[in-house]
Design a protein around this motif. Structure first.
Motif, PDB file in Angstrom:
ATOM      1  N   PRO A  79      74.960  36.462   7.837  1.00 34.50           N
ATOM      2  CA  PRO A  79      75.903  37.460   7.327  1.00 34.50           C
ATOM      3  C   PRO A  79      76.818  38.027   8.402  1.00 34.50           C
ATOM      4  CG  PRO A  79      73.665  37.933   6.580  1.00 34.50           C
ATOM      5  CD  PRO A  79      73.566  36.850   7.625  1.00 34.50           C
ATOM      6  N   LEU A  80      78.038  38.337   7.992  1.00 35.31           N
ATOM      7  CA  LEU A  80      78.971  39.054   8.846  1.00 35.31           C
ATOM      8  C   LEU A  80      78.745  40.537   8.611  1.00 35.31           C
ATOM      9  CD1 LEU A  80      82.188  37.021   8.073  1.00 35.31           C
ATOM     10  CD2 LEU A  80      80.816  36.910  10.151  1.00 35.31           C
ATOM     11  N   ARG A  81      78.593  41.279   9.691  1.00 39.72           N
ATOM     12  CA  ARG A  81      78.375  42.725   9.571  1.00 39.72           C
ATOM     13  C   ARG A  81      79.204  43.455  10.613  1.00 39.72           C
ATOM     14  NH1 ARG A  81      72.624  41.664   8.344  1.00 39.72           N
ATOM     15  NH2 ARG A  81      72.559  41.669   6.086  1.00 39.72           N
ATOM     16  N   ARG A  82      79.641  44.642  10.258  1.00 40.28           N
ATOM     17  CA  ARG A  82      80.373  45.477  11.207  1.00 40.28           C
ATOM     18  C   ARG A  82      79.338  46.290  11.987  1.00 40.28           C
ATOM     19  NH1 ARG A  82      83.882  48.294   8.053  1.00 40.28           N
ATOM     20  NH2 ARG A  82      85.503  46.754   8.166  1.00 40.28           N
ATOM     21  N   VAL A  83      79.342  46.119  13.316  1.00 38.66           N
ATOM     22  CA  VAL A  83      78.421  46.829  14.199  1.00 38.66           C
ATOM     23  C   VAL A  83      79.253  47.533  15.272  1.00 38.66           C
ATOM     24  CG1 VAL A  83      76.504  46.588  15.833  1.00 38.66           C
ATOM     25  CG2 VAL A  83      76.628  45.096  13.815  1.00 38.66           C
ATOM     26  N   ASP A  84      79.110  48.837  15.340  1.00 39.21           N
ATOM     27  CA  ASP A  84      79.878  49.632  16.309  1.00 39.21           C
ATOM     28  C   ASP A  84      81.375  49.335  16.225  1.00 39.21           C
ATOM     29  OD1 ASP A  84      77.541  50.856  17.270  1.00 39.21           O
ATOM     30  OD2 ASP A  84      77.206  49.230  18.716  1.00 39.21           O
ATOM     31  N   GLU A  88      80.312  41.200  13.605  1.00 44.54           N
ATOM     32  CA  GLU A  88      79.368  40.321  14.279  1.00 44.54           C
ATOM     33  C   GLU A  88      78.702  39.428  13.252  1.00 44.54           C
ATOM     34  OE1 GLU A  88      76.509  42.189  16.772  1.00 44.54           O
ATOM     35  OE2 GLU A  88      78.015  43.240  17.953  1.00 44.54           O
ATOM     36  N   ARG A  89      78.263  38.293  13.731  1.00 50.53           N
ATOM     37  CA  ARG A  89      77.498  37.347  12.913  1.00 50.53           C
ATOM     38  C   ARG A  89      76.035  37.604  13.227  1.00 50.53           C
ATOM     39  NH1 ARG A  89      75.827  31.890  14.117  1.00 50.53           N
ATOM     40  NH2 ARG A  89      75.493  30.763  12.186  1.00 50.53           N
ATOM     41  N   GLU A  90      75.292  38.001  12.229  1.00 51.78           N
ATOM     42  CA  GLU A  90      73.893  38.367  12.431  1.00 51.78           C
ATOM     43  C   GLU A  90      73.072  37.171  12.892  1.00 51.78           C
ATOM     44  OE1 GLU A  90      70.683  38.949   9.244  1.00 51.78           O
ATOM     45  OE2 GLU A  90      71.549  40.937   9.555  1.00 51.78           O
ATOM     46  N   GLY A  91      72.127  37.433  13.789  1.00 51.35           N
ATOM     47  CA  GLY A  91      71.153  36.424  14.160  1.00 51.35           C
ATOM     48  C   GLY A  91      71.593  35.423  15.208  1.00 51.35           C
ATOM     49  N   VAL A  92      72.631  35.714  15.976  1.00 49.61           N
ATOM     50  CA  VAL A  92      73.119  34.761  16.965  1.00 49.61           C
ATOM     51  C   VAL A  92      72.849  35.303  18.369  1.00 49.61           C
ATOM     52  CG1 VAL A  92      75.124  33.498  17.783  1.00 49.61           C
ATOM     53  CG2 VAL A  92      74.905  34.054  15.369  1.00 49.61           C
ATOM     54  N   HIS A  93      72.268  34.450  19.214  1.00 45.49           N
ATOM     55  CA  HIS A  93      71.937  34.848  20.577  1.00 45.49           C
ATOM     56  C   HIS A  93      72.410  33.782  21.557  1.00 45.49           C
ATOM     57  CE1 HIS A  93      69.206  37.106  17.993  1.00 45.49           C
ATOM     58  NE2 HIS A  93      69.267  38.031  18.928  1.00 45.49           N
ATOM     59  N   ASP A  94      72.649  34.203  22.813  1.00 45.13           N
ATOM     60  CA  ASP A  94      73.052  33.240  23.833  1.00 45.13           C
ATOM     61  C   ASP A  94      71.817  32.540  24.400  1.00 45.13           C
ATOM     62  OD1 ASP A  94      71.874  34.963  25.673  1.00 45.13           O
ATOM     63  OD2 ASP A  94      73.775  35.639  26.531  1.00 45.13           O
ATOM     64  N   ASP A  95      72.007  31.693  25.384  1.00 46.07           N
ATOM     65  CA  ASP A  95      70.903  30.912  25.942  1.00 46.07           C
ATOM     66  C   ASP A  95      69.830  31.779  26.604  1.00 46.07           C
ATOM     67  OD1 ASP A  95      72.122  28.585  25.068  1.00 46.07           O
ATOM     68  OD2 ASP A  95      73.186  28.284  26.959  1.00 46.07           O
ATOM     69  N   GLY A  97      68.829  34.679  25.343  1.00 49.01           N
ATOM     70  CA  GLY A  97      68.230  35.522  24.325  1.00 49.01           C
ATOM     71  C   GLY A  97      68.974  36.819  24.048  1.00 49.01           C
ATOM     72  N   ARG A  98      70.134  37.011  24.679  1.00 50.62           N
ATOM     73  CA  ARG A  98      70.922  38.223  24.411  1.00 50.62           C
ATOM     74  C   ARG A  98      71.713  38.048  23.123  1.00 50.62           C
ATOM     75  NH1 ARG A  98      72.151  37.629  30.312  1.00 50.62           N
ATOM     76  NH2 ARG A  98      73.677  36.197  29.461  1.00 50.62           N
ATOM     77  N   ARG A  99      71.843  39.149  22.360  1.00 50.70           N
ATOM     78  CA  ARG A  99      72.602  39.122  21.112  1.00 50.70           C
ATOM     79  C   ARG A  99      74.037  38.718  21.395  1.00 50.70           C
ATOM     80  NH1 ARG A  99      72.440  40.336  16.012  1.00 50.70           N
ATOM     81  NH2 ARG A  99      74.109  41.421  14.972  1.00 50.70           N
ATOM     82  N   LEU A 100      74.524  37.778  20.604  1.00 53.41           N
ATOM     83  CA  LEU A 100      75.875  37.266  20.747  1.00 53.41           C
ATOM     84  C   LEU A 100      76.626  37.595  19.468  1.00 53.41           C
ATOM     85  CD1 LEU A 100      77.605  35.525  22.678  1.00 53.41           C
ATOM     86  CD2 LEU A 100      76.771  33.520  21.461  1.00 53.41           C
ATOM     87  N   GLY A 101      77.649  38.405  19.533  1.00 51.04           N
ATOM     88  CA  GLY A 101      78.423  38.788  18.357  1.00 51.04           C
ATOM     89  C   GLY A 101      79.155  37.606  17.745  1.00 51.04           C
ATOM     90  N   PHE A 102      79.712  37.842  16.569  1.00 46.55           N
ATOM     91  CA  PHE A 102      80.413  36.774  15.851  1.00 46.55           C
ATOM     92  C   PHE A 102      81.518  36.171  16.706  1.00 46.55           C
ATOM     93  CE2 PHE A 102      83.744  35.171  13.100  1.00 46.55           C
ATOM     94  CZ  PHE A 102      83.033  34.302  12.286  1.00 46.55           C
ATOM     95  N   ALA A 103      82.322  37.026  17.334  1.00 45.66           N
ATOM     96  CA  ALA A 103      83.436  36.518  18.136  1.00 45.66           C
ATOM     97  C   ALA A 103      82.920  35.660  19.282  1.00 45.66           C
ATOM     98  CB  ALA A 103      84.289  37.673  18.662  1.00 45.66           C
ATOM     99  N   GLY A 104      81.866  36.118  19.947  1.00 45.48           N
ATOM    100  CA  GLY A 104      81.294  35.349  21.044  1.00 45.48           C
ATOM    101  C   GLY A 104      80.729  34.024  20.563  1.00 45.48           C
ATOM    102  N   TRP A 105      80.019  34.068  19.427  1.00 45.02           N
ATOM    103  CA  TRP A 105      79.450  32.845  18.859  1.00 45.02           C
ATOM    104  C   TRP A 105      80.561  31.867  18.493  1.00 45.02           C
ATOM    105  CZ3 TRP A 105      80.521  31.486  13.734  1.00 45.02           C
ATOM    106  CH2 TRP A 105      79.908  30.313  13.299  1.00 45.02           C
ATOM    107  N   TYR A 106      81.588  32.378  17.802  1.00 43.29           N
ATOM    108  CA  TYR A 106      82.648  31.488  17.349  1.00 43.29           C
ATOM    109  C   TYR A 106      83.404  30.916  18.536  1.00 43.29           C
ATOM    110  CZ  TYR A 106      86.269  29.403  14.528  1.00 43.29           C
ATOM    111  OH  TYR A 106      87.099  28.486  13.947  1.00 43.29           O
ATOM    112  N   ARG A 107      83.740  31.746  19.510  1.00 38.43           N
ATOM    113  CA  ARG A 107      84.479  31.265  20.674  1.00 38.43           C
ATOM    114  C   ARG A 107      83.641  30.286  21.495  1.00 38.43           C
ATOM    115  NH1 ARG A 107      89.280  33.631  21.049  1.00 38.43           N
ATOM    116  NH2 ARG A 107      89.579  35.602  19.970  1.00 38.43           N
TER     117      ARG A 107
END
Length: 118
Positions: A79-84, A88-95, A97-107
């Motif tokens: 899901p797409l959710r507005r956070v702060d 952001e795209r829920e449930g996405v993390h970088d290598d 384990g840090r939370r990765l927002g939708f923009a970061g995930w997509y880019r």
């Protein structure tokens, strides 16, 4: 806008949700056969402005008429959710384990996909 008609999606998702083996379908325990509410046109415009891109027409249509995430292939559409104040795209993390927002995930995906394409 695409000619895809999403009007039957929620009704069709309701059918398997009540069947005895519904939870046996891969990913169903995660998405529970439900979709989040659709984005408003203003929310979609805000999301695209945040990303600095225009999303593909079929995905834009899905976000506006079907839902912003939920039931879908495998574990479903995160899901797409507005956070702060940011989308952001829920449930996405970088290598790491840090939370990765939708923009970061997509880019990140875009960088990897364009690199692979040469």
């Amino acid at each position: 806008m695409t000619g895809t008609d999403w009007s039957d999606v929620r009704e069709r998702l309701a059918l398997p949700a009540v069947r005895p083996k519904a939870d046996e379908v891969f990913g169903a325990k995660a998405h529970r056969w439900t979709l989040e509410s659709p984005l408003s046109p203003a929310e979609l415009a805000e999301l695209e402005a945040q990303l600095g891109i225009e999303l593909p027409e079929e995905y834009r249509s899905f976000l506006l008429h079907a839902g912003r995430g939920g039931a879908g292939p495998a574990y479903g559409l995160f899901p797409l959710r507005r956070v702060d104040g940011r989308w952001e795209r829920e449930g996405v993390h970088d290598d790491d384990g840090r939370r990765l927002g939708f923009a970061g995930w997509y880019r990140r995906w875009l960088d990897e996909a364009t690199a692979q394409a040469g």
